[in-house]
Design a protein around this motif. Structure first.
Motif, PDB file in Angstrom:
ATOM      1  N   ASN A 262       0.853  -1.182   0.000  1.00 31.28           N
ATOM      2  CA  ASN A 262       0.000   0.000   0.000  1.00 31.28           C
ATOM      3  C   ASN A 262       0.894   1.239   0.000  1.00 31.28           C
ATOM      4  N   LYS A 263       0.276   2.403   0.108  1.00 33.86           N
ATOM      5  CA  LYS A 263       1.013   3.668   0.075  1.00 33.86           C
ATOM      6  C   LYS A 263       2.008   3.773   1.232  1.00 33.86           C
ATOM      7  N   GLU A 264       1.576   3.353   2.411  1.00 27.90           N
ATOM      8  CA  GLU A 264       2.438   3.450   3.583  1.00 27.90           C
ATOM      9  C   GLU A 264       3.665   2.548   3.438  1.00 27.90           C
ATOM     10  N   HIS A 265       3.448   1.378   2.873  1.00 23.44           N
ATOM     11  CA  HIS A 265       4.564   0.444   2.662  1.00 23.44           C
ATOM     12  C   HIS A 265       5.585   1.031   1.689  1.00 23.44           C
ATOM     13  N   ARG A 266       5.100   1.679   0.651  1.00 17.66           N
ATOM     14  CA  ARG A 266       6.002   2.323  -0.316  1.00 17.66           C
ATOM     15  C   ARG A 266       6.852   3.399   0.378  1.00 17.66           C
ATOM     16  N   GLN A 267       6.186   4.255   1.148  1.00 19.85           N
ATOM     17  CA  GLN A 267       6.905   5.325   1.848  1.00 19.85           C
ATOM     18  C   GLN A 267       7.957   4.757   2.796  1.00 19.85           C
ATOM     19  N   GLN A 268       7.579   3.710   3.496  1.00 17.17           N
ATOM     20  CA  GLN A 268       8.500   3.076   4.443  1.00 17.17           C
ATOM     21  C   GLN A 268       9.732   2.529   3.729  1.00 17.17           C
TER      22      GLN A 268
ATOM     23  N   GLU B  45      12.031   5.343   2.351  1.00 15.67           N
ATOM     24  CA  GLU B  45      12.805   5.939   3.451  1.00 15.67           C
ATOM     25  C   GLU B  45      13.971   5.034   3.833  1.00 15.67           C
TER      26      GLU B  45
ATOM     27  N   ASP C 207       0.492  -0.161  -6.393  1.00 15.27           N
ATOM     28  CA  ASP C 207      -0.068  -0.177  -5.049  1.00 15.27           C
ATOM     29  C   ASP C 207      -1.032  -1.362  -5.024  1.00 15.27           C
TER      30      ASP C 207
ATOM     31  N   SER D 116      -2.929  -2.637  -2.839  1.00 15.36           N
ATOM     32  CA  SER D 116      -4.236  -2.427  -2.210  1.00 15.36           C
ATOM     33  C   SER D 116      -5.243  -1.831  -3.196  1.00 15.36           C
TER      34      SER D 116
END
Length: 347
Positions: free
Chosen positions: A285-291, A294, A315, A317
């Motif tokens: 998902n979006k959060e996983h990509r950002q993580q 980083e 993505d 999700s």
């Protein structure tokens, strides 16, 4: 066959044929005695392809680029022509569907709302046409074809996009349930590594790719695979034609909006109990990509950052949500931080 006969056969004019000759698109031989042009069957097939592509608005320079391979066979010309006609047919279907919805809106809505809704439908159609026509192969896959199999087995240094490649392909084949005699489409087939795994099961495999060079290598390696020129956004297939769709390491070359349009195309060609199985580069998902981004920045892994930003890692999700909203039963499997599989079956 002489020029007047060819013109009658293809429903065109000698003047048009001479024009394409002047542009270097065709090179018919000339009779030494009277200088008359003589057209072979291959030359006629090439001219037929040119006329078809021009009919749907493909520029001459683009046609010349498509046909620059002097070793193209009649089958190759027909493949290009079929692909172009399918794109035109799909566009016409979009237009008819939009008009039907406009009529329905006009008959059921109040006048003010109807005008607004009709405008939105018109914009939707315009966006569909733009998405289908504007997709480009910015990675030049034709140039990859000869060494593609070597490339995908190469170990990465700090970022290996093909980690778990063999496991992913095998899981797709072991997950999708197809019987002997059924038809499966491998979209973005490349050199046929995924689709070929179904041949031993007696499945009829259609390999679709926008790269003519990839299709040539695929056909050389796996003659039993039926190859067709096309892409995710305009599949060269009729409605409700296939039992299954597979794809590996290809969907991430489409933007998020294009991915959803690709799922619509897959749904169009699938039979009522059809299946889709995709192994591709995507984040949960979006959060996983950002993580993950980083993490790569913190590690100084510029190779990973460049690879991800150069393409369109999905993505998962969003794809799962779309499939569930369109009456699919969906399962997922994660191989590693950037590689997942989605299996979807029509209810």
């Amino acid at each position: 066959m002489q020029i007047k006969e060819v013109a009658r056969k293809l429903n065109t004019t000698p003047r048009t044929i001479r024009f394409y000759e002047e542009k270097g698109l065709i090179t018919p031989k000339k009779n030494e005695g009277n200088d008359y042009r003589l057209f072979t069957d291959e030359e006629i097939s090439r001219l037929s392809t040119i006329l078809t592509l021009r009919e749907i608005g493909v520029p001459i320079r683009e046609i010349k680029k498509r046909l620059e391979n002097k070793n193209m066979t009649m089958s190759d010309y027909l493949n290009i022509q079929r692909s172009a006609l399918y794109e035109q047919w799909i566009e016409m279907k979009d237009m008819i569907t939009t008009i039907d919805r406009m009529i329905e809106v006009e008959q059921t809505d109040q006048v003010k709302h109807a005008i607004n809704n009709i405008y939105e439908l018109a914009q939707h159609l315009k966006n569909l046409k733009k998405i289908r026509k504007n997709w480009q192969d910015k990675w030049d896959f034709d140039s990859w074809a000869a060494d593609f199999d070597h490339y995908i087995k190469r170990d990465g240094h700090t970022f290996n996009v093909h980690q778990d490649y063999d496991e992913a392909l095998n899981r797709v084949i072991n997950t999708i349930e197809l019987a002997s005699g059924e038809t499966c489409v491998d979209i973005g087939t490349g050199t046929g590594n995924l689709g070929a795994k179904l041949l031993s099961k007696g499945v009829h495999v259609i390999g679709i790719d926008q790269s003519e060079q990839m299709l040539m290598v695929c056909k050389e390696k796996h003659p039993a695979i039926e190859t067709r020129k096309g892409h995710f956004l305009a599949l060269p297939l009729m409605d409700n034609q296939v039992d299954g769709i597979i794809s590996s390491y290809a969907l991430h070359h489409l933007t998020d909006n294009e991915k959803l349009l690709a799922l619509e195309e897959m749904t169009r060609v699938l039979k009522s109990n059809g299946q889709i199985c995709i192994a591709d580069l995507m984040f949960v998902n979006k959060e996983h990509r950002q993580q993950m981004m980083e993490t790569y920045r913190r590690e100084g892994n510029t190779e990973a950052i460049y690879s991800i930003e150069d393409e369109y890692y999905g993505d998962r999700s969003k794809l799962v949500d779309w499939l569930m909203q369109h009456d699919y039963i969906v399962e997922t499997y994660q191989f590693n931080n950037i590689l997942s599989m989605i299996y979807a079956k029509k209810k």
